[in-house]
Design a protein around this motif. Sequence first.
Motif, short mmCIF file in Angstrom:
data_model
loop_
_atom_site.label_atom_id
_atom_site.label_comp_id
_atom_site.label_asym_id
_atom_site.label_seq_id
_atom_site.Cartn_x
_atom_site.Cartn_y
_atom_site.Cartn_z
N ILE A 35 -82.09 -3.80 44.71
CA ILE A 35 -81.68 -2.69 43.86
C ILE A 35 -80.34 -2.15 44.35
O ILE A 35 -80.15 -1.89 45.53
CB ILE A 35 -82.74 -1.58 43.89
CG1 ILE A 35 -84.05 -2.12 43.30
CG2 ILE A 35 -82.26 -0.35 43.14
CD1 ILE A 35 -85.21 -1.17 43.44
N ILE A 36 -79.41 -1.98 43.42
CA ILE A 36 -78.11 -1.41 43.73
C ILE A 36 -78.08 -0.01 43.13
O ILE A 36 -78.19 0.15 41.92
CB ILE A 36 -76.96 -2.26 43.15
CG1 ILE A 36 -77.02 -3.68 43.74
CG2 ILE A 36 -75.62 -1.62 43.42
CD1 ILE A 36 -76.05 -4.64 43.09
N PRO A 37 -77.94 1.02 43.98
CA PRO A 37 -77.91 2.40 43.46
C PRO A 37 -76.58 2.71 42.78
O PRO A 37 -75.53 2.70 43.42
CB PRO A 37 -78.12 3.26 44.71
CG PRO A 37 -77.66 2.40 45.83
CD PRO A 37 -77.88 0.98 45.43
N VAL A 38 -76.62 2.96 41.47
CA VAL A 38 -75.42 3.19 40.67
C VAL A 38 -75.51 4.56 40.00
O VAL A 38 -76.53 4.92 39.44
CB VAL A 38 -75.29 2.10 39.57
CG1 VAL A 38 -74.10 2.35 38.69
CG2 VAL A 38 -75.22 0.73 40.19
N SER A 79 -71.38 8.21 50.90
CA SER A 79 -70.18 7.61 50.30
C SER A 79 -70.52 6.71 49.11
O SER A 79 -71.56 6.05 49.08
CB SER A 79 -69.38 6.84 51.34
OG SER A 79 -70.09 5.74 51.82
N TRP A 80 -69.61 6.74 48.16
CA TRP A 80 -69.73 5.95 46.93
C TRP A 80 -68.43 5.19 46.72
O TRP A 80 -67.37 5.61 47.17
CB TRP A 80 -69.96 6.88 45.74
CG TRP A 80 -71.25 7.63 45.80
CD1 TRP A 80 -71.54 8.70 46.60
CD2 TRP A 80 -72.42 7.36 45.06
NE1 TRP A 80 -72.82 9.11 46.39
CE2 TRP A 80 -73.39 8.31 45.43
CE3 TRP A 80 -72.77 6.42 44.09
CZ2 TRP A 80 -74.66 8.35 44.89
CZ3 TRP A 80 -74.03 6.46 43.54
CH2 TRP A 80 -74.96 7.40 43.93
N GLN A 81 -68.50 4.06 46.03
CA GLN A 81 -67.28 3.31 45.73
C GLN A 81 -67.36 2.72 44.34
O GLN A 81 -68.45 2.56 43.78
CB GLN A 81 -67.00 2.24 46.78
CG GLN A 81 -67.87 1.00 46.69
CD GLN A 81 -67.60 0.02 47.80
OE1 GLN A 81 -68.30 0.01 48.77
NE2 GLN A 81 -66.57 -0.80 47.65
N GLN A 82 -66.19 2.40 43.78
CA GLN A 82 -66.14 1.81 42.45
C GLN A 82 -66.98 0.53 42.41
O GLN A 82 -66.98 -0.25 43.36
CB GLN A 82 -64.70 1.48 42.07
CG GLN A 82 -63.82 2.68 41.82
CD GLN A 82 -64.31 3.53 40.68
OE1 GLN A 82 -64.66 4.66 40.89
NE2 GLN A 82 -64.35 3.00 39.48
N MET A 83 -67.66 0.33 41.30
CA MET A 83 -68.53 -0.83 41.15
C MET A 83 -67.77 -2.14 41.33
O MET A 83 -68.24 -3.06 42.00
CB MET A 83 -69.23 -0.82 39.80
CG MET A 83 -70.24 -1.95 39.66
SD MET A 83 -71.12 -1.98 38.11
CE MET A 83 -72.02 -0.46 38.18
#
Length: 72
Positions: A21-24, A37-41
């Motif tokens: 699972i990739i949290p988006v 932290s988050w980054q562009q897909m």
Amino acid sequence: MQRNHELEQALSKVSKVLEGIIPVCMYCKKVRKDEKSWQQMESYISQHTEAQFSHGICPSCFDDNFSDKRAK
């Protein structure tokens, strides 16, 4: 010997496969890297696969963002 070489080549091709699972974010579509932290897909996928991206604009988005500018 040849079969071992073929298997090693096949493994190197699939070594960068995303699993699980990739949290988006449901709004901006950024991917959560860790708790803070988050980054562009696109950046996330490029780092974890061999995929490359080419950007364009679909007809619906074009109409939503530029249709009023064309009418002037």
